[in-house]
Design a protein around this motif. Structure first.
Motif, PDB file in Angstrom:
ATOM      1  N   ARG A  45      -8.388  -1.304   6.718  1.00 49.05           N
ATOM      2  CA  ARG A  45      -8.348  -2.074   7.962  1.00 49.05           C
ATOM      3  C   ARG A  45      -8.382  -1.208   9.210  1.00 49.05           C
ATOM      4  O   ARG A  45      -8.185  -1.692  10.307  1.00 49.05           O
ATOM      5  N   LYS A  46      -8.625   0.107   9.064  1.00 50.09           N
ATOM      6  CA  LYS A  46      -8.706   1.002  10.211  1.00 50.09           C
ATOM      7  C   LYS A  46     -10.116   1.580  10.302  1.00 50.09           C
ATOM      8  O   LYS A  46     -10.834   1.671   9.311  1.00 50.09           O
ATOM      9  N   ASP A  47     -10.512   1.977  11.547  1.00 49.79           N
ATOM     10  CA  ASP A  47     -11.861   2.513  11.716  1.00 49.79           C
ATOM     11  C   ASP A  47     -11.874   3.972  12.135  1.00 49.79           C
ATOM     12  O   ASP A  47     -12.932   4.530  12.371  1.00 49.79           O
ATOM     13  N   ILE A  58     -15.542  -3.732  11.809  1.00 51.45           N
ATOM     14  CA  ILE A  58     -14.884  -2.471  11.438  1.00 51.45           C
ATOM     15  C   ILE A  58     -15.867  -1.558  10.719  1.00 51.45           C
ATOM     16  O   ILE A  58     -15.935  -0.352  10.976  1.00 51.45           O
ATOM     17  N   ARG A  96     -17.086   2.215  11.662  1.00 49.61           N
ATOM     18  CA  ARG A  96     -16.939   3.329  10.705  1.00 49.61           C
ATOM     19  C   ARG A  96     -18.249   4.082  10.526  1.00 49.61           C
ATOM     20  O   ARG A  96     -18.264   5.315  10.464  1.00 49.61           O
ATOM     21  N   ASP A 128     -13.392   0.352   1.592  1.00 51.21           N
ATOM     22  CA  ASP A 128     -13.110   1.057   2.842  1.00 51.21           C
ATOM     23  C   ASP A 128     -13.751   2.439   2.838  1.00 51.21           C
ATOM     24  O   ASP A 128     -13.079   3.448   3.078  1.00 51.21           O
ATOM     25  N   ARG A 184     -14.347  -1.914  19.116  1.00 55.82           N
ATOM     26  CA  ARG A 184     -12.906  -2.041  18.926  1.00 55.82           C
ATOM     27  C   ARG A 184     -12.330  -3.145  19.808  1.00 55.82           C
ATOM     28  O   ARG A 184     -11.390  -3.832  19.428  1.00 55.82           O
ATOM     29  N   GLU A 201      -6.081  -6.394  13.909  1.00 58.83           N
ATOM     30  CA  GLU A 201      -6.872  -5.316  13.354  1.00 58.83           C
ATOM     31  C   GLU A 201      -6.706  -4.023  14.141  1.00 58.83           C
ATOM     32  O   GLU A 201      -7.038  -2.951  13.666  1.00 58.83           O
ATOM     33  N   GLN A 202      -6.202  -4.131  15.421  1.00 57.20           N
ATOM     34  CA  GLN A 202      -6.103  -2.955  16.259  1.00 57.20           C
ATOM     35  C   GLN A 202      -4.741  -2.295  16.191  1.00 57.20           C
ATOM     36  O   GLN A 202      -4.537  -1.210  16.692  1.00 57.20           O
ATOM     37  N   THR A 203      -3.750  -2.951  15.580  1.00 49.47           N
ATOM     38  CA  THR A 203      -2.413  -2.389  15.529  1.00 49.47           C
ATOM     39  C   THR A 203      -2.342  -1.296  14.491  1.00 49.47           C
ATOM     40  O   THR A 203      -2.985  -1.364  13.449  1.00 49.47           O
ATOM     41  N   ASP A 204      -1.533  -0.290  14.804  1.00 46.28           N
ATOM     42  CA  ASP A 204      -1.300   0.761  13.838  1.00 46.28           C
ATOM     43  C   ASP A 204      -0.262   0.287  12.845  1.00 46.28           C
ATOM     44  O   ASP A 204       0.540  -0.585  13.115  1.00 46.28           O
TER      45      ASP A 204
END
Length: 370
Positions: A39-41, A90, A94, A128, A196, A203-206
């Motif tokens: 879920r991170k880019d 996302i 990536r 991913d 972003r 989706e943007q939260t760490d």
């Protein structure tokens, strides 16, 4: 054991290997795999061996630089990950992350890539990830860059295979020669920032990835009936999980006139669904023994059975979740009936029963270990 229960058990053990089987990709020396946090880019070089893979790809670019710059060889960039609008955004970011690393560190240009904008799922059992292939296949170049580019690549491949590679001068397009890698990098960074901003807030939260490898479980419904219950779940990959729960209790009261004792073991295989992989369906099996005497007649025997399960995991924080589940199927029980006279257990016969309906229910606290 009835024929229905036997059929149910056969179906369970047939479903288990089908769910846990992960199709592996045949190793491809032209493929370079870059992994991302779920879920991170952001592209992290230390993550999942990305640094070593990047160094291997940069070395391959150096070996083939002349063909790449002459348009005789392309790099194909493909994303694999979650489907849906947010997942595709996302994946797009990536791809650009990886391309920007190659543009700056490999000193190549955007025109040297063919970018596959479709999001494949999965790459073998990998999610991913971004896969870069060097060289890109003629078919992929034709699909993305057009037939003229593909003809040039095919001619180069034939000449190379025959040992008669003809050097061609680089294109003299003034714009292409004056563009610098830094400008291309800045353009891609701008594109990434825009992508972003379109992502949902979640989706943007760490934070820690929602997919875990091992977790401890405690069914609170069982504990509420004074039946201690504990278990574990191992997530084989993002889609498949294997859970095992065990219960045990032993209670007597009214001078041993009343009895409640039980042990059970219940393995389960789950297939997680949805973009966040929180809902699931699965198959479970259970076996155990019981001794109930809640009235004048007691029942002591064994049970086994199984069925189809479904549920949803509600995330509380990075470590804890609540798992709401329900299973439907059949339980087969063989037991003795007895009474107690002057402290002596007297057998009153035997019975066999099949129960069709709900066979499992849970409100389970899940604690992610790692």
């Amino acid at each position: 054991m009835s024929n229905k229960v036997k059929l149910l058990l056969v179906m369970f053990f047939a479903i288990v290997p089908a769910l846990t089987l992960s199709a592996g990709e045949q190793e491809d020396s032209t493929a370079y795999l870059f992994r991302f946090v779920p879920r991170k880019d952001m592209f992290y070089s230390p993550w999942g061996g990305n640094g070593a893979e990047l160094a291997r790809l940069l070395a391959a670019i150096d070996r083939n630089r002349e063909a790449i710059e002459n348009g005789q060889m392309y790099l194909c960039v493909t994303s694999y990950g979650a489907q849906g609008a947010s997942g595709e955004r996302i994946s797009k970011t990536r791809r650009n992350r990886v391309k920007s690393e190659l543009i700056v560190r490999g000193r190549i240009k955007e025109m040297n890539f063919v970018t596959d904008k479709n999001v494949g799922e999965p790459y073998g059992d990998e999610y991913d990830v971004v896969v870069v292939r060097l060289p890109a296949s003629v078919e992929k170049v034709a699909e993305i860059a057009g037939n003229d580019a593909a003809d040039k690549v095919e001619a180069y491949n034939k000449a190379e295979n025959s040992g008669q590679v003809v050097e061609q001068a680089p294109e003299t397009d003034e714009t292409a020669t004056t563009e610098t890698p830094v400008r291309e990098y800045q353009a891609i960074q701008t594109q990434q920032a825009a992508a972003r901003q379109e992502l949902p807030e979640a989706e943007q939260t760490d934070g820690k990835p929602t997919v875990y490898n091992l977790a401890l479980r405690a069914n609170l419904l069982r504990w509420a009936t004074l039946t201690p219950d504990l278990g574990v779940e191992w997530r084989v990959n993002r889609n498949v999980g294997i859970a095992v729960n065990g219960s045990w209790t032993s209670w007597t009261w009214k001078d041993n006139e009343r009895r409640y004792a039980l042990w059970e073991v219940a393995p389960e295989v789950r297939w997680y669904i949805g973009s966040e992989k929180r809902g699931y369906i699965g198959a479970m099996y259970k076996a155990g023994e019981f001794n109930y005497k809640l009235s004048d007649t007691g029942k002591q025997g064994n049970l086994m059975g199984g069925g189809i399960t479904g549920g949803y995991q509600l995330k509380l924080n990075n470590a804890l979740s609540m798992d709401f589940s329900l299973g439907m199927g059949c339980i087969h029980a063989d037991y003795d009936k007895y009474t107690v006279i002057d402290g002596v257990r007297v057998k009153r016969g035997m019975e066999t029963r099949n129960w069709w309906g709900p066979v499992q229910a849970g409100v389970t606290l899940v604690w992610t270990i790692f």
